[in-house]
Design a protein around this motif. Structure first.
Motif, PDB file in Angstrom:
ATOM      1  N   UNK A 312       0.814  -1.225   0.000  1.00 49.13           N
ATOM      2  CA  UNK A 312       0.000   0.000   0.000  1.00 49.13           C
ATOM      3  C   UNK A 312       0.843   1.269   0.000  1.00 49.13           C
ATOM      4  N   UNK A 313       2.006   1.181   0.646  1.00 52.64           N
ATOM      5  CA  UNK A 313       2.804   2.396   0.824  1.00 52.64           C
ATOM      6  C   UNK A 313       3.987   2.463  -0.145  1.00 52.64           C
ATOM      7  N   UNK A 314       3.993   1.551  -1.121  1.00 53.86           N
ATOM      8  CA  UNK A 314       5.202   1.454  -1.961  1.00 53.86           C
ATOM      9  C   UNK A 314       5.478   2.727  -2.762  1.00 53.86           C
ATOM     10  N   UNK A 315       4.432   3.464  -3.056  1.00 52.63           N
ATOM     11  CA  UNK A 315       4.657   4.695  -3.820  1.00 52.63           C
ATOM     12  C   UNK A 315       4.665   5.949  -2.948  1.00 52.63           C
ATOM     13  N   UNK A 316       4.594   5.727  -1.651  1.00 55.30           N
ATOM     14  CA  UNK A 316       4.553   6.895  -0.767  1.00 55.30           C
ATOM     15  C   UNK A 316       5.951   7.488  -0.632  1.00 55.30           C
TER      16      UNK A 316
END
Ligand SMILES: Cc1ncc(COP(=O)(O)O)c(C=O)c1O
Length: 385
Positions: A312-316
């Motif tokens: 979920x946070x890979x592009x954050x």
């Protein structure tokens, strides 16, 4: 006006009830508890077997003092020693007290070996408690500020740096190394895989005792009953508290071999430590962990939560690092995130924040449904930054 001293800054919420992974406030609002009373209520709030044990024991006998034989204390000592491969137990009421016992034991051990200035190596950024000896052991100047003179003879070394410990091999005053297998309070700092093995080897070579503080990592939190089980080692002293009583205060200092023979009558004690209520409750906690395969759940849910966060946070661009072992989870951001504490509360989620790091210690019984809620809520919070 409050009559309480000002050492805490509690959030403005009053919980009146707990059920499993949830706390309910005085306005009947429900919060997902991803902190478990700072790693304490691992089996969830008001677990029915534990409630039953407490009710039954309260009706039978609460306290006698250690001036009399306490069967449940014997039983708990035996059970914990069998589970941990240790030989003897001393019971206290908190983590700091468990560590105090360990510190006293190694000092006695030092004197018995004609070391007049017994000195303990402890790690920078560690946390071992708030009593004078344990805050002196804690390698964090912020915790120690204002409390000088500290208890002497602690030397601090850099965690996860084996050379930093080896550098003290020529110091004849060293009697022990004390450390957390994973540093909890400083933000879930996980050392290299073989670090603990290497530390134990150095201890063995130098005749130093190894004290493992598993107050936060123990009792299933990392997916093994004790975090050091990942390294297949046995320390000389092992301290436990938090999850052991699932909310009933209890601390334990377990000892192996020569360390287990050091306390003699009159050298240490506690009025409340190891009372029938606390011991019977801890026995029930250990029974539930076995009976309900809690460790398997920690491993499965730990893996699920961490892979979901990574996905979920890979592009954050706000996430610096995600660290975890079992259900000890840290999401370190690249900016201060203190504001998220209140935002999480507003979103009916309980977490911990230290500087740039979100720390999660969800209940060991969490299921996928609640894990999904946790993952969504935390990811959304990060996106608000
Ligand atoms: C690793 C560790 N040691 C010791 C303590 C102190 O335990 P207590 O607050 O029960 O005295 C804590 C508490 O957070 C801890 O995490």
């Amino acid at each position: 006006m409050s009559y309480l001293m000002s050492n805490y800054t509690p959030l403005k919420v009053t919980f009146v009830k707990g059920v499993g992974c949830y706390l309910i406030d005085d306005k009947d609002e429900q919060y997902l508890d991803a902190l478990c009373g700072v790693g304490v209520v691992g089996l969830g709030h008001c677990h029915q077997d534990i409630t039953k044990t407490i009710q039954t024991q309260a009706a039978n006998l609460l306290h006698t003092s250690n001036w009399y034989h306490i069967q449940y204390q014997e039983d708990l000592a035996e059970k914990l020693c069998q589970l941990s491969n240790m030989d003897k137990a001393f019971f206290a009421n908190s983590g700091a007290e468990a560590n105090e016992a360990a510190i006293k034991i190694v000092r006695l051990h030092g004197h018995a070996n004609h070391i007049n200035n017994p000195t303990i190596l402890t790690a920078n950024q560690s946390f071992h408690g708030r009593t004078m000896a344990t805050l002196s052991a804690t390698g964090n100047p912020k915790i120690q500020e204002g409390f000088t003179p500290l208890v002497s003879n602690f030397i601090y070394f850099d965690f996860n740096n084996i050379k930093a410990i080896k550098a003290h091999e020529n110091n004849n005053n060293i009697v022990a190394v004390m450390l957390e297998p994973i540093q909890g309070e400083s933000g879930i700092i996980i050392p290299d895989k073989n670090y603990l093995n290497q530390v134990q080897e150095i201890c063995n070579n130098n005749n130093w005792l190894l004290i493992l503080d598993e107050i936060q990592t123990g009792i299933g939190r990392t997916g093994k009953l004790f975090a050091h089980n990942y390294n297949n080692i046995t320390p000389d002293l092992l301290t436990l508290a938090k999850g052991l009583g699932n909310g009933i205060p209890i601390g334990a200092c377990l000892a192996k071999g020569k360390a287990s023979q050091i306390l003699t009558p009159g050298t240490h004690g506690s009025t409340f430590g190891g009372n029938p209520l606390a011991c019977k409750t801890a026995l029930t906690v250990l029974e539930i962990i076995e009976k309900d395969n809690i460790l398997d759940n920690v491993l499965v849910m730990g893996e699920y939560i961490i892979s979901s966060f990574r996905n979920k946070l890979k592009n954050s661009n706000k996430v610096f690092e995600i660290r975890s072992k079992g259900l000890m989870i840290a999401i370190e951001l690249n900016q201060d995130c203190s504001t998220l504490l209140q935002k999480a509360l507003n979103n009916k989620l309980l977490i911990n924040i230290t500087g740039q790091t979100i720390r999660l210690l969800p209940p060991l019984i969490i299921n996928q449904y609640d894990a999904d809620i946790l993952i969504d809520k935390v990811s959304n919070l990060i996106n608000t930054l």
